[in-house]
Design a protein around this motif. Structure first.
Motif: not given
Length: 105
Positions: A73-83, A64-71
């Motif tokens: 980061r996803e908002k800033e970077e978008g969805t992660p792309q596989l190489p 619960n505490v780490l969820w805002p960090l993940v959310r």
């Protein structure tokens, strides 16, 4: 800050998200304790079951505490792309501007 109130709305949004996180954290910390106490007296929980519930609630609180960090980061970077399979990934990638780490080569 630029001396105006333009940054005030994002600040209030962050404060509201923080308050929601802390309310969830309060429930996550209180509910397992009351469940364990009730389980010990009414359902005859042993120490192993009580400790299991306690440690599961600790991991839930950490998540619960780490969820805002993940959310955010996803908002800033978008969805992660596989190489791509054909690219050479042996070279180190530069770090982002917001990263506190230093790249060592």
């Amino acid at each position: 800050m630029d001396g105006t109130l333009n940054n005030l709305i994002p600040l209030f949004e962050i404060a509201d998200e923080f308050e929601e996180t802390m309310q969830r954290n309060f429930v996550i910390s209180i509910a397992p304790g009351t469940f364990i106490i009730g389980g010990v007296f009414l359902l005859h929980f042993g120490i192993a079951v009580s400790m299991g519930i306690f440690y599961l609630s600790c991991f839930a609180g950490l998540g619960n505490v780490l969820w805002p960090l993940v959310r955010h980061r996803e908002k800033e970077e978008g969805t992660p792309q596989l190489p791509d399979k054909g690219t050479n990934n042996s070279e180190p990638k530069p770090l982002s501007k917001n990263s506190p780490c230093v790249m060592i080569t």
